[in-house]
Enzyme design. Structure first.
Site, PDB file in Angstrom:
ATOM      1  N   ASP A 187      -5.766   2.174  -3.161  1.00  0.00           N
ATOM      2  CA  ASP A 187      -4.762   2.848  -2.347  1.00  0.00           C
ATOM      3  C   ASP A 187      -5.318   4.144  -1.767  1.00  0.00           C
ATOM      4  O   ASP A 187      -5.065   4.477  -0.599  1.00  0.00           O
ATOM      5  CB  ASP A 187      -3.523   3.132  -3.203  1.00  0.00           C
ATOM      6  CG  ASP A 187      -2.302   3.445  -2.357  1.00  0.00           C
ATOM      7  OD1 ASP A 187      -2.273   3.037  -1.181  1.00  0.00           O
ATOM      8  OD2 ASP A 187      -1.371   4.103  -2.863  1.00  0.00           O
ATOM      9  N   ASP A 191       4.477  -0.222  -3.291  1.00  0.00           N
ATOM     10  CA  ASP A 191       4.679   0.860  -4.251  1.00  0.00           C
ATOM     11  C   ASP A 191       5.819   0.543  -5.208  1.00  0.00           C
ATOM     12  O   ASP A 191       5.719   0.785  -6.416  1.00  0.00           O
ATOM     13  CB  ASP A 191       4.962   2.164  -3.500  1.00  0.00           C
ATOM     14  CG  ASP A 191       3.814   2.556  -2.581  1.00  0.00           C
ATOM     15  OD1 ASP A 191       2.660   2.343  -2.981  1.00  0.00           O
ATOM     16  OD2 ASP A 191       4.074   3.060  -1.480  1.00  0.00           O
TER      17      ASP A 191
END
Length: 358
Positions: free
Chosen positions: A182, A278
């Site tokens: 990420d 997420d």
């Protein structure tokens, strides 16, 4: 030209914290309902592995990271080339697979674990209503609250699906690797997610609401120029002719004054958009904690995820750019998890065995 600065109020921040908390609670409750303590079910990693040796955890993690990098890169490539129909078909197929197909097996497992008597026609009718309405709300027009609800359901069911096919320690290895990915994908110049955000901002479009949770669907209007007073505007005007002549004569003796350019900063209430990935990984971590740890550790991880997300949001305000939402929450959750698992849980067990009340 005034510069626009996005600010985020407490209402906007809580508009993201609430759905994340609801998604994590949904996963935690469903994990407890589908896998009671007296009926521990074995997991199966479909098509990849059939054993849970420690050495296999790294291999499974590499498979997951490779799949994630491949799908992310292909998605960004299709978006930049404007292959919107291909992306919509892929997202629609995933929504159908989770909300219609996987939900059948998941809720059937809950009904069997909790001994809930449900007839087959009634069960399929409820699943069809749940999944059909969800697909309609995600990919067509619907009420904002209903759209947000099904985004949470989609992320929660995806997290449960991943949780059911992975060993316990592989989840932590996968979350660690995904956090590093990420950071690379969002912050590096050639990161696919950074390129995606820049392309979307340049085009000014939002074509895929099924993969982004928006804290608000309303666009706040910027104050008109009439309501903002410029610092260069004089506060006093001279109407007297003698005063005007005096100013003109003085201006001949003095060099012209170059006005300093004052740059106005206009604050605009911003909206926070959080990727559905997420939601999935926050809930995946909490669901794995529910399976393996007692209640104090679960509560610590739940709170630490929200604290980490709360720390990330002010940094977004200061940097005025997109930031990865996984590293801070998952790092704090890992610290709380291992500290609670090593120190807090043995301490509470000792106090319970010695009948010590604190």
């Amino acid at each position: 030209m005034p510069r626009t600065k996005r600010v985020y109020s407490g209402k906007t921040i809580t508009g993201v914290l609430y759905p994340v908390a609801i998604c994590m609670l949904f996963v935690a409750i469903n994990v407890k309902l589908s896998q009671p303590e007296q009926q521990e079910q074995s997991k199966v990693v479909y098509g990849l592995f059939h054993s849970y040796d420690t050495a296999d955890s790294g291999t499974i993690t590499l498979y997951l990271i490779g799949f994630l990098i491949l799908t992310t890169s292909l998605g960004v490539f299709c978006y930049q080339m404007k292959f919107y129909k291909a992306i919509k078909v892929y997202v629609l197929a995933n929504s159908i697979g989770i909300l219609l197909v996987y939900s059948v097996f998941h809720f059937q497992r809950i009904a069997e674990a909790q001994s809930i008597p449900v007839s087959v026609p009634t069960f399929f009718f409820l699943i069809l209503q749940f999944g059909g309405l969800g697909i309609t709300c995600l990919h067509w027009k619907s009420h904002r609250r209903l759209h947000q609800f099904y985004l949470i359901m989609l992320a929660g069911l995806t997290a449960i699906f991943i949780l059911n096919i992975l060993p316990d320690w592989t989840v932590w290895m996968a979350l660690t690797a995904i956090s590093f990915w990420d950071i690379v994908a969002v912050l590096t110049p050639c990161g696919p997610l950074k390129m995606l955000v820049e392309t979307a901002n340049r085009r000014g479009d939002d074509k895929f609401p099924a993969i982004l949770y928006n804290s608000s669907s309303y666009v706040n209007e910027v104050d008109s120029p009439d309501t903002t007073r410029s610092n260069s505007t004089p506060l006093t005007e001279f109407n007297n002719s003698s005063s005007s002549r005096l100013l003109e004569s003085d201006s001949l003796l003095r060099p012209p004054v170059i006005p300093r350019q004052i740059r106005e900063v206009r604050e605009v209430e911003g909206t926070i958009r959080l990727g559905m990935g997420d939601f999935v990984f926050y809930s995946l971590m909490l669901g794995n904690t529910v399976q393996t740890c007692p209640l104090p550790t679960v509560v610590a991880c739940f709170v630490s995820n929200l604290v980490g997300l709360t720390i990330t949001l002010p940094i977004v305000t200061l940097s005025q750019t997109a930031l990865p939402a996984l590293p801070f929450p998952l790092a704090i959750a890992a610290i709380f998890y291992f500290s609670s698992h090593i120190a807090l849980t043995p301490f509470t067990d000792l106090c319970t065995s010695q009948l010590i009340l604190i």
